[in-house]
Design an enzyme around this catalytic site. Structure first.
Site, short mmCIF file in Angstrom:
data_model
loop_
_atom_site.label_atom_id
_atom_site.label_comp_id
_atom_site.label_asym_id
_atom_site.label_seq_id
_atom_site.Cartn_x
_atom_site.Cartn_y
_atom_site.Cartn_z
N CYS A 98 8.14 5.47 2.11
CA CYS A 98 7.13 4.77 1.30
C CYS A 98 5.81 4.55 2.04
CB CYS A 98 7.66 3.41 0.86
SG CYS A 98 9.10 3.49 -0.20
N ASP A 117 7.67 0.52 10.00
CA ASP A 117 6.30 0.27 9.54
C ASP A 117 5.42 0.14 10.78
OD1 ASP A 117 5.30 -0.98 6.52
OD2 ASP A 117 3.89 -1.10 8.21
N PHE A 161 1.03 -0.22 -9.35
CA PHE A 161 1.98 -1.26 -8.98
C PHE A 161 1.25 -2.43 -8.33
CE2 PHE A 161 6.54 0.21 -9.17
CZ PHE A 161 6.30 1.28 -10.03
N THR A 206 1.09 -4.27 -5.69
CA THR A 206 1.47 -4.45 -4.29
C THR A 206 0.22 -4.76 -3.47
OG1 THR A 206 1.11 -2.15 -3.69
CG2 THR A 206 3.29 -2.71 -4.55
N TYR A 234 -7.11 10.84 -1.32
CA TYR A 234 -5.81 10.27 -1.71
C TYR A 234 -5.07 11.21 -2.65
CZ TYR A 234 -2.36 6.87 -3.31
OH TYR A 234 -1.18 6.23 -3.61
N VAL A 288 4.11 6.71 11.15
CA VAL A 288 4.84 7.83 10.55
C VAL A 288 4.23 9.20 10.90
CG1 VAL A 288 5.83 6.53 8.63
CG2 VAL A 288 3.59 7.64 8.34
N SER A 306 6.37 -4.05 3.54
CA SER A 306 5.64 -4.53 2.37
C SER A 306 6.02 -3.72 1.14
CB SER A 306 4.14 -4.35 2.69
OG SER A 306 3.33 -4.58 1.58
N LYS A 355 -1.44 13.13 -1.98
CA LYS A 355 -0.25 12.92 -2.81
C LYS A 355 0.11 14.18 -3.59
CE LYS A 355 0.54 8.66 -1.66
NZ LYS A 355 1.77 8.30 -0.93
N1 LIG Z 1 0.72 0.38 -5.30
C1 LIG Z 1 0.47 1.37 -6.13
O1 LIG Z 1 -0.06 1.18 -7.23
C2 LIG Z 1 0.86 2.79 -5.77
C3 LIG Z 1 0.68 3.78 -6.75
C4 LIG Z 1 1.04 5.08 -6.46
C5 LIG Z 1 1.58 5.38 -5.22
N2 LIG Z 1 1.74 4.41 -4.27
C6 LIG Z 1 2.34 4.79 -3.01
O2 LIG Z 1 3.50 4.02 -2.82
C7 LIG Z 1 3.77 3.90 -1.42
C8 LIG Z 1 4.08 2.44 -1.09
O3 LIG Z 1 2.89 1.69 -1.32
P1 LIG Z 1 2.89 0.14 -1.68
O4 LIG Z 1 2.16 0.00 -2.95
O5 LIG Z 1 4.26 -0.42 -1.53
O6 LIG Z 1 1.88 -0.37 -0.56
P2 LIG Z 1 1.99 -1.42 0.63
O7 LIG Z 1 0.63 -1.44 1.24
O8 LIG Z 1 2.60 -2.68 0.15
O9 LIG Z 1 3.02 -0.70 1.63
C9 LIG Z 1 2.67 0.42 2.40
C10 LIG Z 1 3.18 0.19 3.80
O10 LIG Z 1 2.94 1.38 4.56
C11 LIG Z 1 2.62 0.98 5.87
N3 LIG Z 1 1.91 2.06 6.56
C12 LIG Z 1 0.68 2.54 6.27
N4 LIG Z 1 0.36 3.53 7.13
C13 LIG Z 1 1.41 3.67 7.97
C14 LIG Z 1 1.68 4.52 9.06
N5 LIG Z 1 0.79 5.43 9.49
N6 LIG Z 1 2.86 4.39 9.71
C15 LIG Z 1 3.77 3.47 9.30
N7 LIG Z 1 3.57 2.62 8.27
C16 LIG Z 1 2.41 2.73 7.61
C17 LIG Z 1 1.75 -0.26 5.69
O11 LIG Z 1 1.69 -1.04 6.88
C18 LIG Z 1 2.46 -0.96 4.55
O12 LIG Z 1 3.41 -1.92 5.00
C19 LIG Z 1 2.54 4.47 -0.71
O13 LIG Z 1 2.82 5.79 -0.27
C20 LIG Z 1 1.48 4.51 -1.78
O14 LIG Z 1 0.51 5.51 -1.57
C21 LIG Z 1 1.39 3.12 -4.53
#
Ligand SMILES: NC(=O)c1ccc[n+]([C@@H]2O[C@H](COP(=O)([O-])OP(=O)(O)OC[C@H]3O[C@@H](n4cnc5c(N)ncnc54)[C@H](O)[C@@H]3O)[C@@H](O)[C@H]2O)c1
Length: 254
Positions: free
Chosen positions: A84, A36, A194, A196, A161, A59, A15, A165
């Site tokens: 990610c 994932d 983002f 997502t 959170y 992970v 994702s 981070k």
């Molecule tokens: N979306 C935002 O606004 C945002 C902002 C800052 C940071 N982030 C960070 O960016 C990264 C990507 O997030 P995203 O927005 O693409 O979210 P997303 O939910 O689309 O993708 C995250 C993926 O991580 C997988 N995941 C979660 N826990 C897991 C585990 N224990 N083992 C394996 N896979 C696991 C989920 O199944 C998911 O597919 C994350 O680390 C998130 O914290 C996101």
């Protein structure tokens, strides 16, 4: 680091930013192993071509990630990791009735976002260390972790959170200093807000407010913005030991 023909591991790849990064690296000619815990991953990877492999795992699990890095190295070398996988969480220290937050929930966020990052980084580095050095600089590998601007301006309810981070950012320099001896770079990227699945169903009002509060471009980050930066970090050997904000100038205020 050249991308074509090299072996990459991308976590959180079912994702969002992980999937976009995997697609970008595949388009640039890399072999990519997508990891994932979401079982929909296998179906997603079916459409990505023969250079893409899927591994469903957690992970934070030592055995899962040992298997994942071995698979990603394809019997040889592992050149890059874009880690990610992560979870978002909102949990106030005290609820409306004054009851304290759940300790288990706090531990769970730290376990996935921080311990998971350390786990993947250490196992990947152990394989990368054995790579043949490449190019004039003798580079062996590059690891990109994902933090968040929430680590800098944590908002109410993000103690877990933001701490997880912040820990990712804090590891970036010591890891880069240590692994530099082997020609391995370590970077982290702090996305702003983002669009997502991670945030879509949780805090829709705050997400839209973030778009409006972004100086320029006045929109949410798109997964392609992240994938582009991941590629730029991979190809430019001078990116090392640093956390890069990717946020259009957004500063969280609530
Ligand atoms: N979306 C935002 O606004 C945002 C902002 C800052 C940071 N982030 C960070 O960016 C990264 C990507 O997030 P995203 O927005 O693409 O979210 P997303 O939910 O689309 O993708 C995250 C993926 O991580 C997988 N995941 C979660 N826990 C897991 C585990 N224990 N083992 C394996 N896979 C696991 C989920 O199944 C998911 O597919 C994350 O680390 C998130 O914290 C996101």
């Amino acid at each position: 680091m050249q991308i074509a023909g090299r072996n990459f591991l991308v976590t959180g790849a079912a994702s969002g930013m992980g999937l976009a990064t995997a697609e970008r690296l595949l388009a640039a000619g890399a072999n990519v192993t997508l990891v994932d815990q979401n079982p929909t991953l296998s179906q997603t990877v079916e459409g990505l071509g023969e250079k893409a492999l899927a591994f469903t795992g957690n992970v934070s699990s030592e055995s899962d990630m040992r298997t994942a890095v071995d698979l990603a190295a394809r019997g040889g070398e592992l050149h890059g990791v874009v880690h990610c996988a992560g979870v978002a969480d909102l949990d106030r220290l005290l609820d409306d009735d004054g009851h304290p937050a759940s300790l288990d929930r706090y531990r769970q966020v730290l376990d996935i976002n921080l311990v998971g990052t350390f786990n993947v980084m250490r196992l990947a580095a152990a394989i990368m260390r054995k790579n043949l050095p490449q190019g004039v600089d003798g580079e062996r590998g590059v690891i990109i972790n994902v933090s968040s601007i929430c680590a800098y301006e944590g908002t109410v309810g993000t103690c877990g959170y933001a701490a997880s981070k912040g820990g990712v950012i804090a590891m970036t320099l010591p890891a880069a200093r240590e692994l530099g001896d082997y020609g391995i770079r370590v970077m982290s990227v702090a996305p702003g807000t983002f669009g997502t699945p991670m945030l879509a169903d949780k805090v829709a009002d705050r997400v839209q407010a973030s778009a409006q509060a972004t100086p320029f471009p006045r929109r949410l980050g798109q997964v392609e913005d992240f994938a582009l930066l991941a590629e730029q970090i991979i190809v430019n050997v001078m990116f090392n030991g640093e956390d890069i904000r990717l946020d259009g100038g957004l500063r969280l205020r609530y």
